[in-house]
Design a protein around this motif. Structure first.
Motif, PDB file in Angstrom:
ATOM      1  N   ARG A  18       0.807  -1.208   0.000  1.00  0.00           N
ATOM      2  CA  ARG A  18       0.000   0.000   0.000  1.00  0.00           C
ATOM      3  C   ARG A  18       0.849   1.271   0.000  1.00  0.00           C
ATOM      4  O   ARG A  18       0.348   2.363  -0.269  1.00  0.00           O
ATOM      5  N   LEU A  19       2.146   1.122   0.327  1.00  0.00           N
ATOM      6  CA  LEU A  19       2.994   2.294   0.488  1.00  0.00           C
ATOM      7  C   LEU A  19       3.126   3.140  -0.783  1.00  0.00           C
ATOM      8  O   LEU A  19       2.989   4.369  -0.706  1.00  0.00           O
ATOM      9  N   PRO A  20       3.418   2.545  -1.992  1.00  0.00           N
ATOM     10  CA  PRO A  20       3.539   3.399  -3.188  1.00  0.00           C
ATOM     11  C   PRO A  20       2.304   4.241  -3.445  1.00  0.00           C
ATOM     12  O   PRO A  20       2.397   5.442  -3.751  1.00  0.00           O
ATOM     13  N   THR A  21       1.133   3.626  -3.285  1.00  0.00           N
ATOM     14  CA  THR A  21      -0.103   4.375  -3.495  1.00  0.00           C
ATOM     15  C   THR A  21      -0.274   5.453  -2.443  1.00  0.00           C
ATOM     16  O   THR A  21      -0.682   6.588  -2.737  1.00  0.00           O
ATOM     17  N   SER A  22       0.070   5.108  -1.212  1.00  0.00           N
ATOM     18  CA  SER A  22      -0.050   6.075  -0.125  1.00  0.00           C
ATOM     19  C   SER A  22       0.885   7.270  -0.334  1.00  0.00           C
ATOM     20  O   SER A  22       0.499   8.424  -0.147  1.00  0.00           O
ATOM     21  N   LEU A  23       2.123   6.969  -0.770  1.00  0.00           N
ATOM     22  CA  LEU A  23       3.076   8.038  -1.036  1.00  0.00           C
ATOM     23  C   LEU A  23       2.584   8.948  -2.163  1.00  0.00           C
ATOM     24  O   LEU A  23       2.679  10.180  -2.071  1.00  0.00           O
ATOM     25  N   MET A  24       2.083   8.317  -3.229  1.00  0.00           N
ATOM     26  CA  MET A  24       1.591   9.113  -4.357  1.00  0.00           C
ATOM     27  C   MET A  24       0.422   9.992  -3.921  1.00  0.00           C
ATOM     28  O   MET A  24       0.318  11.156  -4.330  1.00  0.00           O
TER      29      MET A  24
END
Length: 576
Positions: A18-24
């Motif tokens: 979930r981190l890449p989406t959260s960062l974006m």
């Protein structure tokens, strides 16, 4: 407690998908609020967009080079982009922060241009695919030229193929008359240009010149020399080409026309013109379609006989393994296959396919109302007729008619006598059903004739010999030839539709049973079952000539036809 940690010998690697989406999402929120933004992109019209340098450099090699190198922009807080639409910049920045972009007919070209400049390959490819998916005869030229401008190789190739394959329709569109001279010459010089008649290409060139007569009259001679005058009928040369002012005013064009007329005045092969092109754009070949065997390999395909190399070549695979099917040609480059028996299921099939020799692709069509093995198939007045045949239980008298325009089968008047494996062809506006078996494996002499205007069947003069599973073809405007059959009648016979009479003709040099025949350049070509030879019959001389070849492919369960195919299909790397 420390000792308990030491006993944990196994390492565990943790990751959060979930981190890449959260960062974006967080970066996108920060951009909208201006938080931590350290650069502003300025475009025409006074539009400005805030962003983060590291994000720009990560998603665009163009920005990476600009912001991390020694360029002046690397030290500026505001950088200006020229010749890029503001909306395209907004969409690309949104994509950088959200991984989403909406492509529409209104923004696709500007978006592709911007992605090309900023080296955002994935968006450029997506825009190219969008254009390719929505290409039609009205926009394909514009798409091709646009793809060429931005070095979109696959889009260039696909759009050019589309233009060549649909040239008659494309040349009638407004885009065609806006073509630059160089691009027009490139297209009309191509061997794969699909025109039924070279006369149609000549008229397209005239329309192009007429769109801007003052500017293009001087360009006409250079374009005209790429029209293949050797393929144009002598009467058209004299009555249309030679009398056109564009031709008459130019000495070189008149000289080419005169040379073409001279070429046509000699017997074929007696005079080879130096400047007039006589090379056909499409090749007329014999094709076999169905279930085949070659050196132990069993497969279904459509194959064509290439006379230059004297061997069969596979054009493409056939969707199903069948035998007992019907084959007919509609137009110059469309072949239909219907009915038959599926090898895997051992039962009659109602399925129908069409093959386009220009695209080299199969397409499944609407199924017949009845399953039919041993069905006879023929084209008459633009409709496909399926006659007789049988399923597992019944010999059929029913006849179905397929309309390519609506993709629908309908029933017409039934034949007088049920039959299977009859020979069916069209001649002089009528459908003819010859021989076959009214009862199991019993050959017949009967000839049944269908009048589509009256929707009525009648019987005509019977054949000389009873034939079951014979082959048939129409030659000229009044003759039908029938060959072979399970009773191995050695001679061929000819039916005259005007006199309603049958005449015996000479037999092939070797007995050809249950083979296929087709008409090529006015001669009848008969192909043997075992695939190692064919015989060519000259109706004028009543003479057979044998052609042997090395490759042995059994075509015993195939149907045969004559088709026009693209020259490029004969390139070695396209053959299986």
């Amino acid at each position: 407690m420390a000792g308990s940690y030491a006993s944990m010998a196994v390492e565990h690697q943790f990751s959060d998908n979930r981190l890449p989406t959260s960062l974006m999402n967080r970066l996108s929120e920060q951009r909208r609020s201006g938080k931590f933004c350290d650069i502003t992109i300025s475009v025409e019209g006074g539009f400005q967009f805030k962003a983060h340098r590291n994000v720009l450099a990560a998603f665009s090699p163009y920005f990476d080079a600009m912001l991390s190198g020694s360029l002046a922009e690397s030290r500026k807080d505001v950088v200006t982009l020229k010749e890029i639409a503001p909306e395209s910049v907004r969409l690309l920045l949104d994509y950088a922060y959200t991984n989403r972009v909406v492509i529409t007919p209104d923004n696709v070209q500007d978006l592709l241009s911007a992605a090309d400049l900023l080296e955002i390959t994935v968006i450029k490819e997506a825009a190219c695919q969008y254009l390719a998916n929505y290409m039609d005869v009205s926009n394909c030229i514009g798409i091709h030229c646009f793809g060429e401008l931005h070095s979109c190789t696959q889009l260039q190739i696909k759009s050019k193929e589309y233009i060549l394959q649909n040239f008659p329709e494309v040349s009638a569109q407004s885009e065609f008359t806006s073509l630059p001279k160089k691009k027009l010459i490139e297209l009309i010089s191509d061997d794969d240009l699909h025109v039924e008649k070279e006369e149609d290409l000549f008229e397209a060139v005239v329309r192009w010149c007429s769109a801007e007569p003052d500017l293009r009259e001087c360009a006409f001679p250079e374009v005209f020399k790429h029209v293949r005058l050797g393929l144009i009928a002598p009467s058209f040369l004299a009555e249309r080409v030679e009398t056109l002012d564009l031709v008459r005013k130019d000495a070189s064009s008149m000289a080419l026309t005169a040379e073409a007329k001279l070429y046509h005045s000699f017997s074929k092969g007696c005079y080879i013109p130096e400047n007039v092109t006589t090379k056909p754009r499409l090749l007329e070949v014999i094709v076999a379609v169905g279930y085949m065997e070659s050196f132990g390999r069993k497969y279904s395909a459509i194959e064509c006989f290439y006379p230059v190399e004297r061997r069969w070549k596979t054009l493409t695979d056939f969707p199903s393994r069948i035998w007992g099917h019907g084959v007919a040609v509609g137009g110059k480059h469309t072949l239909y296959v219907a009915g038959g028996q599926l090898v895997s299921e051992c039962r009659a099939s109602p399925r129908t396919w069409s093959y386009d020799s220009v695209t080299n692709c199969w397409k499944e069509l609407s199924e017949m109302r009845d399953a039919r093995s041993g069905v006879g198939l023929a084209m008459l007045d633009g409709y496909l007729y399926a006659v007789g045949g049988a399923d597992e239980y019944n010999w059929r008298t029913s006849v179905e008619r397929y309309d390519p325009a609506t993709n629908r089968w309908t029933t017409v008047a039934p034949i007088r006598k049920a039959t299977i494996n009859a020979a069916v062809t069209a001649q002089g506006g009528f459908l003819y059903v010859v021989g076959g078996s009214p009862i199991r494996r019993s050959p017949s002499r009967i000839l049944q004739k269908y009048d589509p205007k009256k929707n009525e069947w009648t019987e005509a003069a019977p054949m000389i010999a009873a034939r079951y599973d014979a082959t048939i073809c129409a030659v000229g405007s009044s003759h039908i030839y029938v060959l072979g059959g399970t009773d191995d009648h050695p001679f061929m016979e000819c039916y005259d539709v005007h006199t309603n009479t049958w005449t015996p003709k000479s037999a092939p040099n070797e007995l050809i049973s249950s083979s296929g025949i087709a008409v090529l350049h006015g001669k009848i070509v008969a192909c043997s079952d075992n695939g190692d030879s064919m015989e060519v019959y000259d109706p004028q001389k009543d003479l057979w000539t044998t052609i042997n070849y090395d490759e042995i492919t059994s075509h015993a369960y195939c149907g045969y036809a004559t088709l026009l195919v693209r020259r490029s299909l004969f390139q070695e790397d396209k053959w299986k």
